[in-house]
Scaffold this motif. Structure first.
Motif, PDB file in Angstrom:
ATOM      1  N   GLN A  74       4.455  -3.139   1.873  1.00 60.39           N
ATOM      2  CA  GLN A  74       4.015  -3.705   0.595  1.00 60.39           C
ATOM      3  C   GLN A  74       5.297  -4.009  -0.184  1.00 60.39           C
ATOM      4  O   GLN A  74       5.970  -3.095  -0.658  1.00 60.39           O
ATOM      5  CB  GLN A  74       3.147  -2.681  -0.163  1.00 60.39           C
ATOM      6  N   THR A  80      -2.877  -0.076  -5.794  1.00 64.02           N
ATOM      7  CA  THR A  80      -3.587   0.263  -4.554  1.00 64.02           C
ATOM      8  C   THR A  80      -4.288  -0.965  -3.954  1.00 64.02           C
ATOM      9  O   THR A  80      -4.402  -1.076  -2.721  1.00 64.02           O
ATOM     10  CB  THR A  80      -4.615   1.381  -4.808  1.00 64.02           C
ATOM     11  N   GLU A 155     -10.543   3.685 -14.302  1.00 62.97           N
ATOM     12  CA  GLU A 155      -9.350   4.539 -14.260  1.00 62.97           C
ATOM     13  C   GLU A 155      -9.238   5.333 -15.557  1.00 62.97           C
ATOM     14  O   GLU A 155      -9.582   4.819 -16.636  1.00 62.97           O
ATOM     15  CB  GLU A 155      -8.104   3.676 -14.069  1.00 62.97           C
ATOM     16  N   ASN A 170     -13.394   9.588  -8.499  1.00 65.36           N
ATOM     17  CA  ASN A 170     -12.985   8.866  -7.296  1.00 65.36           C
ATOM     18  C   ASN A 170     -11.934   9.671  -6.531  1.00 65.36           C
ATOM     19  O   ASN A 170     -10.863   9.956  -7.055  1.00 65.36           O
ATOM     20  CB  ASN A 170     -12.395   7.516  -7.724  1.00 65.36           C
TER      21      ASN A 170
HETATM   22  C1  UD1 Z   1      -5.898   6.670  -7.490  1.00 71.70           C
HETATM   23  C2  UD1 Z   1      -7.158   5.900  -7.908  1.00 71.70           C
HETATM   24  C3  UD1 Z   1      -8.040   6.814  -8.747  1.00 71.70           C
HETATM   25  C4  UD1 Z   1      -8.383   8.063  -7.945  1.00 71.70           C
HETATM   26  C5  UD1 Z   1      -7.132   8.763  -7.410  1.00 71.70           C
HETATM   27  C6  UD1 Z   1      -7.534   9.816  -6.393  1.00 71.70           C
HETATM   28  C7  UD1 Z   1      -6.612   3.507  -8.096  1.00 71.70           C
HETATM   29  C8  UD1 Z   1      -6.329   2.389  -9.013  1.00 71.70           C
HETATM   30  N1  UD1 Z   1      -6.790   4.725  -8.660  1.00 71.70           N
HETATM   31  O1  UD1 Z   1      -5.169   6.997  -8.666  1.00 71.70           O
HETATM   32  O2  UD1 Z   1      -9.242   6.141  -9.110  1.00 71.70           O
HETATM   33  O3  UD1 Z   1      -9.143   8.959  -8.749  1.00 71.70           O
HETATM   34  O4  UD1 Z   1      -6.266   7.820  -6.734  1.00 71.70           O
HETATM   35  O5  UD1 Z   1      -6.460  10.628  -6.019  1.00 71.70           O
HETATM   36  O6  UD1 Z   1      -6.696   3.302  -6.896  1.00 71.70           O
HETATM   37  N2  UD1 Z   1      -0.059   3.321  -3.331  1.00 71.70           N
HETATM   38  C9  UD1 Z   1       0.485   2.285  -2.597  1.00 71.70           C
HETATM   39  N3  UD1 Z   1       0.966   1.203  -3.266  1.00 71.70           N
HETATM   40  C10 UD1 Z   1       0.917   1.081  -4.618  1.00 71.70           C
HETATM   41  C11 UD1 Z   1       0.366   2.150  -5.367  1.00 71.70           C
HETATM   42  C12 UD1 Z   1      -0.129   3.259  -4.688  1.00 71.70           C
HETATM   43  O7  UD1 Z   1       0.542   2.351  -1.369  1.00 71.70           O
HETATM   44  O8  UD1 Z   1       1.373   0.062  -5.138  1.00 71.70           O
HETATM   45  C13 UD1 Z   1      -0.559   4.512  -2.608  1.00 71.70           C
HETATM   46  C14 UD1 Z   1       0.188   5.791  -2.969  1.00 71.70           C
HETATM   47  O9  UD1 Z   1       1.220   6.019  -2.041  1.00 71.70           O
HETATM   48  C15 UD1 Z   1      -0.900   6.849  -2.873  1.00 71.70           C
HETATM   49  C16 UD1 Z   1      -2.187   6.096  -3.162  1.00 71.70           C
HETATM   50  O10 UD1 Z   1      -1.906   4.725  -2.981  1.00 71.70           O
HETATM   51  O11 UD1 Z   1      -0.964   7.405  -1.575  1.00 71.70           O
HETATM   52  C17 UD1 Z   1      -2.730   6.362  -4.556  1.00 71.70           C
HETATM   53  O12 UD1 Z   1      -1.781   5.938  -5.521  1.00 71.70           O
HETATM   54  P1  UD1 Z   1      -1.526   6.734  -6.874  1.00 71.70           P
HETATM   55  O13 UD1 Z   1      -0.544   5.976  -7.681  1.00 71.70           O
HETATM   56  O14 UD1 Z   1      -1.231   8.158  -6.587  1.00 71.70           O
HETATM   57  O15 UD1 Z   1      -2.965   6.583  -7.568  1.00 71.70           O
HETATM   58  P2  UD1 Z   1      -3.643   7.558  -8.648  1.00 71.70           P
HETATM   59  O16 UD1 Z   1      -3.053   7.283  -9.963  1.00 71.70           O
HETATM   60  O17 UD1 Z   1      -3.619   8.956  -8.137  1.00 71.70           O
END
Ligand code: UD1
Ligand code: CA
Length: 371
Positions: A74, A80, A155, A170
């Motif tokens: 990415q 996400t 969120e 979630n």
């Molecule tokens: C996310 C969810 C939230 C959920 C929570 C559960 C979204 C918008 N929010 O929030 O609803 O309750 O997880 O734990 O999805 N990642 C990428 N690329 C990015 C951003 C993140 O690969 O650009 C990956 C991260 O490595 C991680 C996962 O996606 O493994 C979740 O990302 P994170 O930023 O931790 O999301 P949360 O704020 O925890």
């Protein structure tokens, strides 16, 4: 389950800023194994047709760790939703169920993954694994309708005080009907508090198209997300409890289970007794009837039937303790084997040595091979 084909996308490109670490978040360990490895091992139990891990541009370490699984980069960490878009090539031509897992939600069991995927093969365009956290949290809130169907995920940063009252959250585990996924992702926008492409917005879009969206509920213990070192410690506690239960179910007595720390690959035989405050590092195999006394530390060691180790013993890589042998207090053994019934009972360092059966190493003895 059904026989609809399954693809799994694991998101691991996030920076993990809240860990305050030089390591990518998913490389932090649980029971001595990176979170991402833990998750991929579980995912393999579903026999998916394809697996792809989405990593950041500077994450060769993660790519090496997950090999031979395919990785996609990415290029920009834009959320996400952006991360799943980065897996587009890997999903090309796939129209089965796509299960999305978050690398920082490593404790999901295979059964729970299957339940989330099954909801999709039963007609939902999107299904989300929800749970009800017991403590303060920043998870996205699941907004449901009277029929229990899912309408939206909000969120925490975008939520009204009213939406924040919702306790159904979630977990991040989502499954998609592969025929709709890319179309939904193409319509995501960044009009939100984080200016990111949220994967969670796909729910609103699917509903607007008249598709069904489903919630499947799971347990907090397996759905907690690891965002900080404090979360990591909570996840470690869950994993350790599982490993302790497994050891006891296999016939080992743990006198005070909460004080014994396992590595994910620790093997204990039957009728092993482990006294309090024992730590197992990687690669330890303990045969039947062994007694491991308090405050011992073992790694890379093989302990044969009926041996006694400790209290206060240290077994390092290459230690082989023969049947009925005894290693006593303040004895360190490295790359050495103690024959059957041999003893090293007090204050010794035994390195790079063969000790014959029945031998008795006196107190204060040192054997070593400098260099
Ligand atoms: C996310 C969810 C939230 C959920 C929570 C559960 C979204 C918008 N929010 O929030 O609803 O309750 O997880 O734990 O999805 N990642 C990428 N690329 C990015 C951003 C993140 O690969 O650009 C990956 C991260 O490595 C991680 C996962 O996606 O493994 C979740 O990302 P994170 O930023 O931790 O999301 P949360 O704020 O925890
Ligand atoms: Ca997270």
């Amino acid at each position: 389950m059904t026989d609809i084909a399954l693809a799994i996308v694991v998101l691991a490109a996030g920076k993990g800023t809240r860990m305050r670490s030089d390591l990518p978040k998913v490389m932090h360990q649980l029971a001595g194994r990176p979170m991402i490895t833990h998750l991929l091992d579980t995912a393999a139990e579903l026999s998916p047709e394809r697996v792809v891990v989405v990593v950041g541009p500077d994450m060769d370490m993660v790519a090496d760790t997950v090999a031979p699984h395919r990785t996609c980069v990415q290029a920009e960490r834009n959320g996400t939703g952006g991360a799943v878009k980065a897996a587009r090539d890997a999903l090309d031509g796939f129209d089965g169920t796509v299960l999305v897992l978050y690398g920082d939600t490593p404790l999901v069991t295979a059964d729970t993954m299957r339940r989330a995927a099954a909801a999709c093969s039963e007609g939902a365009a999107v299904s989300v694994l929800g749970f009800r956290p017991s403590h303060f949290h920043q998870y996205g809130r699941l907004i449901t309708n009277e029929d229990g169907g899912l309408e939206a995920i909000i969120e925490a940063k975008d939520a009204s005080p009213e939406a924040l009252e919702v306790n159904l959250c979630n977990s991040g585990v989502m499954a998609f009907d592969g025929r709709h996924l890319m179309g939904l992702l193409d319509r995501l926008d960044t009009n939100n508090a984080k200016n990111e492409y949220y994967l969670t917005e796909t729910v609103t879009l699917a509903r607007a198209d008249g598709h069904m969206a489903a919630v499947v509920e799971g347990e907090e213990d397996e759905l907690l997300g690891v965002n900080s070192r404090a979360d990591l410690a909570i996840a470690e506690a869950v994993v350790q409890d599982t490993l302790r239960a497994r050891a006891m179910a296999g016939g080992a007595t743990l006198v005070d289970p909460g004080t014994v720390w396992f590595h994910h690959d620790t093997q204990l035989g039957r009728d092993v007794v482990v006294q309090p405050n024992v730590v197992f590092g990687p690669g330890v195999r303990v045969a039947d009837g062994v007694n491991i006394r308090a405050f011992s530390h073992l790694e890379g060691a093989d302990v044969e039937d009926g041996a006694v180790v400790g209290p206060y013993a240290r077994l390092r890589p290459g230690a082989k303790i023969g049947a009925g042998a005894r290693v006593g207090n303040f004895v360190e053994i490295k790359n050495a084997d103690l024959g059957e019934g041999a003893k090293a009972n007090h204050l010794s360092y035994v390195g790079d040595a063969h000790v014959g059966a029945g031998a008795n190493i006196g107190a204060g003895t040192i054997t070593c091979n400098y260099d």
